[in-house]
Design an enzyme around this catalytic site. Structure first.
Site, PDB file in Angstrom:
ATOM      1  CB  ALA A  80      -0.875  -0.011   1.242  1.00 29.06           C
ATOM      2  N   GLY A 119       0.123  -5.321   0.405  1.00 24.36           N
ATOM      3  CA  GLY A 119      -1.004  -5.479  -0.521  1.00 24.36           C
ATOM      4  C   GLY A 119      -0.584  -6.092  -1.854  1.00 24.36           C
ATOM      5  CD  GLU A 122      -2.924  -8.265   2.132  1.00 23.55           C
ATOM      6  OE1 GLU A 122      -2.716  -7.060   1.897  1.00 23.55           O
ATOM      7  OE2 GLU A 122      -3.696  -8.662   3.010  1.00 23.55           O
ATOM      8  CD  GLU A 142       0.792  -5.870   5.266  1.00 26.71           C
ATOM      9  OE1 GLU A 142       1.607  -6.755   5.632  1.00 26.71           O
ATOM     10  OE2 GLU A 142       0.229  -5.885   4.154  1.00 26.71           O
TER      11      GLU A 142
HETATM   12  N1  COA Z   1       4.453   3.631   0.224  1.00 24.93           N
HETATM   13  C1  COA Z   1       4.943   4.857  -0.055  1.00 24.93           C
HETATM   14  N2  COA Z   1       6.234   5.096  -0.301  1.00 24.93           N
HETATM   15  C2  COA Z   1       7.068   4.057  -0.264  1.00 24.93           C
HETATM   16  C3  COA Z   1       6.634   2.764   0.026  1.00 24.93           C
HETATM   17  C4  COA Z   1       5.265   2.558   0.279  1.00 24.93           C
HETATM   18  N3  COA Z   1       4.777   1.349   0.539  1.00 24.93           N
HETATM   19  N4  COA Z   1       7.700   1.934   0.014  1.00 24.93           N
HETATM   20  C5  COA Z   1       8.761   2.697  -0.303  1.00 24.93           C
HETATM   21  N5  COA Z   1       8.381   3.974  -0.473  1.00 24.93           N
HETATM   22  C6  COA Z   1       9.231   5.111  -0.862  1.00 24.93           C
HETATM   23  C7  COA Z   1      10.242   5.453   0.231  1.00 24.93           C
HETATM   24  O1  COA Z   1       9.700   6.379   1.138  1.00 24.93           O
HETATM   25  C8  COA Z   1      11.366   6.044  -0.588  1.00 24.93           C
HETATM   26  O2  COA Z   1      10.993   7.354  -0.930  1.00 24.93           O
HETATM   27  P1  COA Z   1      12.116   8.499  -1.012  1.00 24.93           P
HETATM   28  O3  COA Z   1      13.083   8.034  -2.057  1.00 24.93           O
HETATM   29  O4  COA Z   1      11.350   9.714  -1.355  1.00 24.93           O
HETATM   30  O5  COA Z   1      12.736   8.551   0.359  1.00 24.93           O
HETATM   31  C9  COA Z   1      11.336   5.226  -1.874  1.00 24.93           C
HETATM   32  O6  COA Z   1      10.030   4.660  -1.937  1.00 24.93           O
HETATM   33  C10 COA Z   1      12.339   4.095  -1.915  1.00 24.93           C
HETATM   34  O7  COA Z   1      12.226   3.341  -0.722  1.00 24.93           O
HETATM   35  P2  COA Z   1      13.515   2.793   0.063  1.00 24.93           P
HETATM   36  O8  COA Z   1      13.022   2.127   1.280  1.00 24.93           O
HETATM   37  O9  COA Z   1      14.508   3.894   0.207  1.00 24.93           O
HETATM   38  O10 COA Z   1      14.076   1.769  -1.031  1.00 24.93           O
HETATM   39  P3  COA Z   1      14.676   0.323  -0.803  1.00 24.93           P
HETATM   40  O11 COA Z   1      15.002  -0.172  -2.153  1.00 24.93           O
HETATM   41  O12 COA Z   1      15.729   0.363   0.249  1.00 24.93           O
HETATM   42  O13 COA Z   1      13.480  -0.561  -0.204  1.00 24.93           O
HETATM   43  C11 COA Z   1      11.266  -1.458  -0.058  1.00 24.93           C
HETATM   44  C12 COA Z   1      12.324  -0.793  -0.960  1.00 24.93           C
HETATM   45  C13 COA Z   1       9.981  -1.584  -0.872  1.00 24.93           C
HETATM   46  C14 COA Z   1      11.742  -2.837   0.393  1.00 24.93           C
HETATM   47  C15 COA Z   1      11.042  -0.595   1.188  1.00 24.93           C
HETATM   48  O14 COA Z   1      10.806   0.740   0.792  1.00 24.93           O
HETATM   49  C16 COA Z   1       9.885  -1.022   2.026  1.00 24.93           C
HETATM   50  O15 COA Z   1      10.013  -1.903   2.844  1.00 24.93           O
HETATM   51  N6  COA Z   1       8.724  -0.365   1.847  1.00 24.93           N
HETATM   52  C17 COA Z   1       7.565  -0.607   2.660  1.00 24.93           C
HETATM   53  C18 COA Z   1       6.836  -1.833   2.197  1.00 24.93           C
HETATM   54  C19 COA Z   1       5.618  -2.045   3.060  1.00 24.93           C
HETATM   55  O16 COA Z   1       5.657  -1.962   4.259  1.00 24.93           O
HETATM   56  N7  COA Z   1       4.505  -2.338   2.395  1.00 24.93           N
HETATM   57  C20 COA Z   1       3.284  -2.595   3.084  1.00 24.93           C
HETATM   58  C21 COA Z   1       2.602  -1.311   3.385  1.00 24.93           C
HETATM   59  S1  COA Z   1       1.140  -1.598   4.325  1.00 24.93           S
END
Ligand code: COA
Length: 714
Positions: A80, A119, A122, A142
């Protein structure tokens, strides 16, 4: 009509004319639906709407026989959009997307790469087949945001992998690798090479076979036996919940999972969704979402030139094989970087390297690392007595004794032997980094990299930018910290930097609370109830009271109670006595009547009247002065953002993540209340340093928050 219960969310209002982040192309009778929403294809409202449209088209279009669902660029959908969660939920929801997917009536194949999370994962679970590229990491994170999966994750995952694995994945939030997922039956095939082409070929085979496997929602074979043994579920849940004190999300996750064995699928889905909405609106999740973005903001240094060369550290050196030096060396070895540890005596070197080896062996014994891996890491660490050995290092981290003369001696020598462009970092926890750089002819290469103990475990590194530190040095140190798995936060030079400077205020406040009548166990109980993993006084006993005693003596300061304890030979756990007493060989702090007498005597010497102090008052007395110092630190520019201070306290000092860090917590309490309390205490003590900081007073008067400073800056 919608089958699921999320009718309480408002209807989406898509901007007309905005290009959809979901594209459609046809390869013969296979539709390839691609989500292209950089950077991580987060599932925002537009992506959800685009997916629903694509699935409806696939259902209606008679020329389409199967669908491949993929993500563009670096990843499949990574969950999400967390930034959307501070606003009211919008239709269509991810549940709507999955409902549309399930109605396609043709094989849907998820082509997974990167990090299919939340999501996104999912949606993949609801597909008929899942293929993955090697190196894909997938899961339901989450819980790390104070949430639970809200689109069927707690229902489909246990049906696919069994309850034990599903519970472990959902309650830890940790992703699993494609190879492990294949073993669990979550992934049908791991595909080398062109993933989408392979998915299209796979789709053609599925079309030819004609028969689809049962969908996740209709499968029960992995859960049936658990229904006959309800105790088993309770035992699993209890084992997970015993480590999650104070957190609401894990308890909700267990309840939602219980639905998978106790309720019909759609009812369980409704229950999961209700929990999700409750958590989404909770203060705990808001705090954890704040920390997610704060952590990523902290790595950004806006005033650095954009075109700095990328520096890659290939070899490292650490000066000093003490507890910190050894831990820092382990960080490099863990990241596969060879590291040389320099000591001044054979005995100290043997002791230090012995401790490192013991540490790795203990991890192996706990099952955290294979013997071969531990051996490989140990081979990357070389000990020497010859400082000339740092000549090859791209980064040198000094972790010697906290004494300016020692630091000068080390940096003078490093200046002579280190290669010209090496980063010269000091791990000092409070000394002046600019003064440490003075004996070198290259202060532009010097900065602080303040690790926290145990350095191989704690994720924070305060990167201390000196007056002369070059942008390239700073950028390289931040990149190196990230490379070794740390969370770097850039701070300025002052005594104790950000973390320890605020920590000192908390120690002073704890002393005062004791003098006014609280017992050590009252102080610690109040702070652990607040959410710290350990009370500050038990933590001081663990660290050793003599260390801060020595530092106070060097600065001509006195802490009435802590100093009296040290004068009585009570240095903490290592002497079996400190703020508490400890049974022989044990680590459990036991209240000690001797300490009580010592406190009463110290209080009487100062003519103070003792009274019982409640837990809420203790929390305010310990945290508000720290927050006040945080405001000064911000005003002085020592920290760039209030959220940087939050990251420092969460990752360096165990501040509960679900409270969002001290500055986020301050905003949630309300700044006027904090100002009022500080004014009251300052009036009592008569000490000008206790008065509210100008920034705090100003924000409170203007009805603003620390968060509003970030909003103003962007
Ligand atoms: N929603 C909004 N923004 C997100 C996001 C999300 N789910 N996941 C990542 N981003 C944004 C980060 O804030 C970052 O933004 P910025 O460059 O402006 O700072 C950018 O995407 C890159 O994320 P980053 O974490 O720096 O990259 P990464 O390659 O190290 O890791 C992920 C990528 C996807 C593994 C990591 O961002 C992550 O764990 N995201 C959350 C996933 C999550 O919890 N999903 C379930 C949500 S309910």
């Amino acid at each position: 009509m919608s089958r699921h219960p999320c009718r309480d969310i408002s209807s989406d209002t898509m901007q007309p004319g905005t290009p959809s982040p979901v594209s459609w192309r046809q390869d013969g009778d296979v539709a390839v639906v691609t989500v292209d929403h950089p950077p991580v294809n987060a599932l925002n409202t537009a992506v959800r709407a685009g997916l629903i449209e694509a699935f409806a088209r696939a259902r209606q279009d008679a020329t389409i026989a199967a669908v491949v669902l993929a993500g563009a660029a670096r990843t499949f959908i990574a969950g999400a959009d967390i930034a959307e969660m501070d606003r009211p939920p919008q239709r269509p929801s991810t549940l709507d997307v999955i409902e549309a997917l399930e109605q396609v009536g043709k094989p849907v194949i998820a082509a997974l790469h990167g990090t299919p999370l939340g999501g996104g994962f999912e949606i993949a679970l609801a597909c008929d087949f899942r293929l993955a590229a090697p190196g894909t990491r997938m899961g339901l994170p989450e819980i790390k945001l104070g949430l639970i999966p809200g689109a069927g994750g707690t229902q489909r995952l246990p049906r696919l992998v069994g309850m034990e694995r599903a519970m472990a994945m959902i309650l830890s939030g940790d992703p699993i690798a494609a190879e492990a997922a294949r073993g669990l039956g979550l992934i049908d095939e791991i595909v080398e090479g062109d993933l989408v082409a392979a998915a299209i070929a796979f789709a053609r085979e599925a079309i030819a076979k004609g028969r689809l496997p049962a969908r996740a929602r209709d499968r029960d074979e992995k859960l049936a036996s658990l229904r006959a043994e309800p105790r088993k579920f309770e035992d699993m849940a209890a084992a997970h919940l015993k480590r999650t004190r104070g957190l609401r999300a894990p308890a909700c996750a267990v309840e939602a999972l219980r639905g998978a064995i106790s309720l019909p699928f759609d009812e369980a889905l409704a229950r999961e969704w209700a929990f999700f909405l409750e958590l989404r609106a909770s203060e705990q999740s808001k705090a954890q979402r704040h920390v997610f973005f704060a952590e990523r903001e902290a790595a950004k240094i806006p005033d650095l030139p954009k075109d700095l060369p990328r520096v890659t550290v290939a070899t490292a050196a650490v000066i000093g094989a003490g507890t910190m030096g050894g831990g820092i060396a382990m960080c490099f070895a863990n990241a596969g970087i060879p590291v040389t540890v320099v000591e001044t005596s054979t005995a100290a070197l043997a002791r230090g390297l012995g401790a490192v080896e013991k540490n790795y062996r203990a991890t192996v014994a706990r099952g955290g690392l294979g013997t071969d891996d531990a051996d490989a890491r140990l081979r990357l660490i070389t000990g020497t007595l010859d400082i000339e050995a740092v000549r090859a290092a791209d980064i040198v981290i000094e972790a010697a004794f906290e004494d300016m003369r020692v630091k000068h001696d080390v940096f003078g020598r490093l200046d002579r032997v280190a290669k010209p462009d090496a980063i010269l970092a000091t791990n000092t926890s409070y000394l002046d980094v600019d003064a440490i750089a003075r004996p070198t002819a290259r202060p532009q290469s010097v900065l602080g990299m303040h690790f926290f103990s145990p350095a191989n475990i704690m994720r924070l590194v305060e990167v201390v930018r000196g007056a002369h530190t070059a942008p390239a040095t700073l950028a390289a140190a931040v990149a190196t910290a990230r490379r070794i798995g740390k969370i770097p936060v850039v701070v300025g030079v002052c005594h104790g930097f950000v973390g320890n400077r605020m920590h000192r205020l908390r120690s002073v406040a704890a002393e005062r609370a004791l003098l006014d009548g609280a017992l050590p166990q009252d102080v610690d109980a109040a702070m652990t109830k607040f959410g710290f993993p350990m009370g500050p006084l038990a933590a001081a006993d663990l660290a050793g009271l003599d260390i801060s005693w020595g530092m106070r003596k060097a600065q001509g300061l006195r802490a009435e109670i802590a100093d009296s304890l040290c004068e009585a030979g009570r240095y903490g756990q290592k002497t079996g006595k400190g703020f508490y007493r400890y049974a022989e060989g044990a680590r459990t702090p036991l209240p000690d009547p001797e300490v009580e007498q010592l406190i009463v005597a110290a209080s009487a010497r100062r003519g103070l009247a003792q009274r019982p102090i409640g837990a809420d008052e203790i929390v305010e007395r310990l945290l508000f002065p720290m927050i006040n110092e945080g405001a000064r630190i911000l005003d002085e520019g020592i920290a760039r953002r209030a959220s940087d201070i939050d990251v420092i306290w969460i990752y360096g000092y165990g501040f509960p993540v679900w409270r969002g860090g001290p500055m986020f917590y301050a905003d949630s309490v309300g700044l006027p209340h904090i100002v009022e309390r500080l004014r009251g205490w300052a009036a009592q003590s008569g000490e000008p340093g206790d008065a509210p900081a100008p920034l705090l007073t100003r924000l409170a008067a203007e009805g603003r928050s620390f968060a509003s400073l970030a909003d103003a800056a962007t």
